[in-house]
Design an enzyme around this catalytic site. Structure first.
Site, PDB file in Angstrom:
ATOM      1  N   GLY A   1       0.820  -1.195   0.000  1.00  0.00           N
ATOM      2  CA  GLY A   1       0.000   0.000   0.000  1.00  0.00           C
ATOM      3  C   GLY A   1       0.862   1.256   0.000  1.00  0.00           C
ATOM      4  O   GLY A   1       2.055   1.210   0.306  1.00  0.00           O
ATOM      5  N   CYS A   2       0.250   2.386  -0.351  1.00  0.00           N
ATOM      6  CA  CYS A   2       1.007   3.642  -0.450  1.00  0.00           C
ATOM      7  C   CYS A   2       1.543   4.065   0.914  1.00  0.00           C
ATOM      8  O   CYS A   2       2.739   4.327   1.070  1.00  0.00           O
ATOM      9  CB  CYS A   2       0.147   4.726  -1.074  1.00  0.00           C
ATOM     10  SG  CYS A   2      -1.492   4.902  -0.333  1.00  0.00           S
ATOM     11  N   TYR A   3       0.665   4.111   1.927  1.00  0.00           N
ATOM     12  CA  TYR A   3       1.141   4.501   3.259  1.00  0.00           C
ATOM     13  C   TYR A   3       2.170   3.517   3.807  1.00  0.00           C
ATOM     14  O   TYR A   3       3.208   3.930   4.337  1.00  0.00           O
ATOM     15  CB  TYR A   3      -0.030   4.600   4.234  1.00  0.00           C
ATOM     16  CG  TYR A   3      -0.959   5.767   4.018  1.00  0.00           C
ATOM     17  CD1 TYR A   3      -0.497   7.082   4.111  1.00  0.00           C
ATOM     18  CD2 TYR A   3      -2.312   5.585   3.755  1.00  0.00           C
ATOM     19  CE1 TYR A   3      -1.358   8.160   3.942  1.00  0.00           C
ATOM     20  CE2 TYR A   3      -3.180   6.660   3.588  1.00  0.00           C
ATOM     21  CZ  TYR A   3      -2.698   7.947   3.691  1.00  0.00           C
ATOM     22  OH  TYR A   3      -3.548   9.007   3.531  1.00  0.00           O
TER      23      TYR A   3
END
Lengths: 343, 343, 343, 343
Positions: free
Chosen positions: D146-148
């Site tokens: 995921g991005c985070y």
């Protein structure tokens, strides 16, 4: 005086509330929403949480118990509600476009909707206060001007009225913040599609075109079709109309500024800039002002008029209250004297 | 082939580097800065920290040892440097406005600066590739077009060349992102003054006016003075030129689209939209494309042309490299084929 | 009552004017600017062009003839001016950081400037109205809190005062709009460098750290050094402080909300959100509110407090007027009751 | 090598296309969309109008004829499609969260959806290339992070792996541009609600929390529950994770920088800033870099780690291609070496 707001959950509606709350002669008696009746406004807009609890009422004309009703509704709604509101003896200020076009067939063509009944349409007064004060004073029903027409007409009025410009030469290039598109969700107002972007839309098809032309022709019936373009700018509030026209004789920027200052000398909300100084939209942010800058270009024989407003104030809620003030015989700027928020 | 970039610390300069780094036929041999010589570029622009260490060199024409020099310098600098660069036998691509106006007195009037020497001025070829390919192929010195002129001229060329529009009727309303103003600090580019704001500037006084008119007149000498306005939009990159003109005969949007598609059929970087479809600036973001949308309005007999570019790419660095490619006999889109970044 | 504003050309100064103009008990008697004395304010800020002509006066303490003086000046100025203003018998409200730190040596360390004279420092009352009302009522000199400390301290006060959190566990991650950096030009506030960007700055070095710690320790002397970070967000107005701390015992979000509602039940400008509801900065835009949302996380035993203000209102001009109101014995919200501007 | 993209009309999908088009070893063989099959991609995204005509195909696993399939689909889709893609012998790179959590019950709890079948889940390798290279090399199925988690894990890895921080002390305050929320329309991504605003969301409830904790515990099983907050910032692209933790011993910023430089010395896409220098999100815009800045605060004994990525590149499409490169045995940065776009 008691007022009701129908369509309070739109941006125009909640902006009405922001101003009316501080209006010294007005009590907001009820607020209405077709889509979210029953809950409190603070559930829709947490920023009003500290205010009195405004419960959203259904739109039931019979139950409305106010002196004046503001309609901040989508096209097609006020044409349906207004006749019965007028029949009850209430005054109506309509922020939608339903009652702005005197000719129902023109409305039908540009709005693709059934026009309002002819008899209520006849009672509607176009609420461009600066140029319609007398009619507004005696009106029971106000068609509050559109955001683009407000900026454009205030920018063009002196030139058109004095017949200083070629009637076939008017071009208006308008730029608007995204709040003008309302609160409904769509790809067109999605942040990721709108930020860092300029878009043109409704090219030669915007429903504000006939509204502008109708008023221009009330000043000079020879005015031809105008070219009018609208652009979406990555900002929330503000409209700039950059207006171009050929003059009928050589002028100077100085003469232009003098004409405009004279034309608007009794208008508290129109501010004419000195030669060489042009307004930006931020300089009217959150206020009811329309600021106008002017230039005459010797090379081309054209004028450039720059007219800016806050689309939700002078272009909607603020102008509606200005209409209320005039209709009631109050000072025109009652409750509307804020300095713009800057920066 | 070795290239040097003079003025690499400006936005145009660092954008040149972004593209040239991936260009298959080019090696960036040296980068130069008058103000910050001696340090590495990564100290000025941390986003290049992973690249090879580019040390900023002083601007010393004698020491430059490249085949082609890009000048991304403020007005007045390249007019001084270019003669000696040419004398050394180097090729020069100038991104500033110094060599764009063939008539030194016109330059002096609009730029308020001394024009370049007449003999080097004579060697300069105006680098609007789509319409000047042959001259560019044989050029030693390219005056890379301005950002506004690029969008405007590509938008107007077919209409002017085919004499489909009234020569006295051209009005250009241009909107630009803030990066067009460069990296120098001033109140005009302060975030708090620019965000949530549209500003008009240099009304009827922009130095790109004579550049546009000069090229238009090379296509049709009867073209009159144009009205040209520039607006600062709260975004970083992107220019939209909304162009208005009266046609000399009734047209249709369909005919317009056909004319443009035909005119640009061999131009990889000009994309003509179908009738009813208009480009937004974001749709060319970070790319060398110029996208054009068209509309003919029967009510007014006017065309509306919407032309968008990324001001730092097609309006500066990308077009400069496109010029390099043509000058060198390479494929015109070498190193320039990126899809726009969206969103 | 007559007031003077020194430093009116900064963002804090012109915001003071926006509010004071509508204050029922106040007359703005004179406005002052060191850098632009002699011209009218409308030349600096065209958005006030319709107001009375405010001429910018030099900063000459002897000539000031008001009851209260607002100082909206850069660090180091009010420490110089205040003693003589107090000596003249005037009341002073200082928006700068000069008088906020009771210990001159701490000021010197964090501000790298000479602290104010000890005797005038002793007269300064820290103007966090919600928690210092009594002292403010009797004050002659107010040190108006910084923007970050306002959001942070209002967010932490109930937890610290009731000793519900571990004194060594406080971490504050603050986000601010760019107007907090003032109107001075620099690369740090250049639109093209700030738009589409988040930057962290002054990591562990922000001068608001000792201001926050000093007040926290006045509530619980065992409070340790806090971790405090500040981020620049691409917006003009607004601060959000996201605050994390370990609790000394298991809690629930419900209990937290109750504690805060009770703690702030007499505070008109602090609005506590219900469990599950968090404020955004836009929901206090243009208003004097501080909105607070709360969450207790059972997984980690930590609270998250979200506190938002408009940095130029509750974080500067609005709070300064709130201080004035208390000092004068007026209703605390006199002239400050606007609904936030939304959207 | 032939690849197919499923879910190409989302932001992650179209970003994959932008990069893959220039990848020297890849041919995009087919693109798929459940919602808009049958039309060409240029009708959905006009910015790709100049590219080859990509027709949007239905999602029919049987008909897919590629070597590798990228899934850029909403939660719940790839868990359904992947088993049959693997059964066909294709390699799969999944950009959604479906295969990131090894324990199906944890997925169920945080995603509120049925987890993927256990046997295909077992084949999934977590594609955080910098720390999982060996497993990726031999993988058939990649769960792209995921991005985070990407920004957070790269920011925390050296500290956690070396056990320099208190396992119970990790707090992550993350800020994201709006594109992270995808292209679906909602009030949460409406421009007028998002611009000039910072919002916190999913407080203590974000589904990326277990993903981060799972990986941290693979490095140090004693890592406790983390506090993790996500904020929506008025920008399109970019994530900044500001990470706080207590150290187990006194350090210095210099030591931290050395540790990180050593840890990432073979990682082309992780750039460690020198002491005193912190990255901003714009400095990685449009690129596959993760930039990290570090500070140790003697006052608090805490580290502050600032980790930034472009959420659509290193946080999605770029990292997916980096995974492809490793899986195929190509150079890790093949087709990914762009300099960030600045400004």
């Amino acid at each position: 005086m008691k007022v009701s707001i129908i369509g309070v959950t739109g941006y125009g509606g909640v902006e009405l509330l922001r101003w009316l709350k501080h209006h010294p002669h007005v009590e907001v008696h009820s607020v209405h929403s077709s889509s979210q009746a029953g809950i409190s406004l603070a559930e829709v807009y947490p920023h009003v949480v500290s205010e009195e609890t405004w419960i959203l009422h259904e739109i039931d004309v019979e139950a409305i118990n106010a002196d004046v009703v503001f309609l901040a509704t989508p096209p097609g709604v006020s044409s349906r509600l207004t006749p019965s509101l007028l029949a009850k003896g209430l005054k109506v200020i309509d922020l939608s476009g339903d009652f702005r076009l005197q000719d129902g067939s023109v409305y039908e063509k540009w709005y693709k909707k059934t026009p309002p009944p002819a008899d209520s349409l006849k009672q509607a007064v176009y609420g461009l206060v600066e140029w319609n004060r007398e009619s507004i004073r005696n009106a029971r029903m106000i068609a509050n001007p559109g955001c683009y027409p407000t900026a454009t007409l205030l920018g063009l009025a002196p030139l058109v009225q004095h017949q200083w410009i070629d009637e076939q030469s008017i071009i208006v290039d308008a730029k608007s913040g995204v709040s003008g598109a309302g609160r409904n969700v769509s790809l067109a107002v999605h942040f990721s599609e709108t930020n860092e972007n300029v878009k043109i839309y409704k090219v030669n098809e915007h429903q504000h075109i006939p509204e502008i032309e109708q008023m221009l022709r009330s000043w000079n019936e020879k005015i031809g079709a105008i070219t009018f373009s609208t652009h979406l700018i990555p900002m929330t509030r503000g409209i700039m109309a950059t207006i171009y026209a050929k003059t009928t004789k050589p002028l100077s920027t100085k003469t232009l500024v003098e004409l405009y200052k004279e034309s608007y000398k009794d208008c508290k909300f129109v501010r004419i800039r000195e030669a060489g100084n042009f307004p930006s939209t931020k300089e009217v942010y959150g206020s009811n002002y329309c600021d106008i800058g002017l230039s005459y270009d010797e090379r081309t024989g054209r004028v450039t008029v720059v007219s800016v407003i806050d689309n939700l104030v002078k272009g909607a809620a603020g102008q509606a209250i200005q209409n209320l003030n005039v209709m009631m015989g109050w000072e025109e700027d009652t409750g509307l004297t804020s300095i713009p928020i800057y920066p």
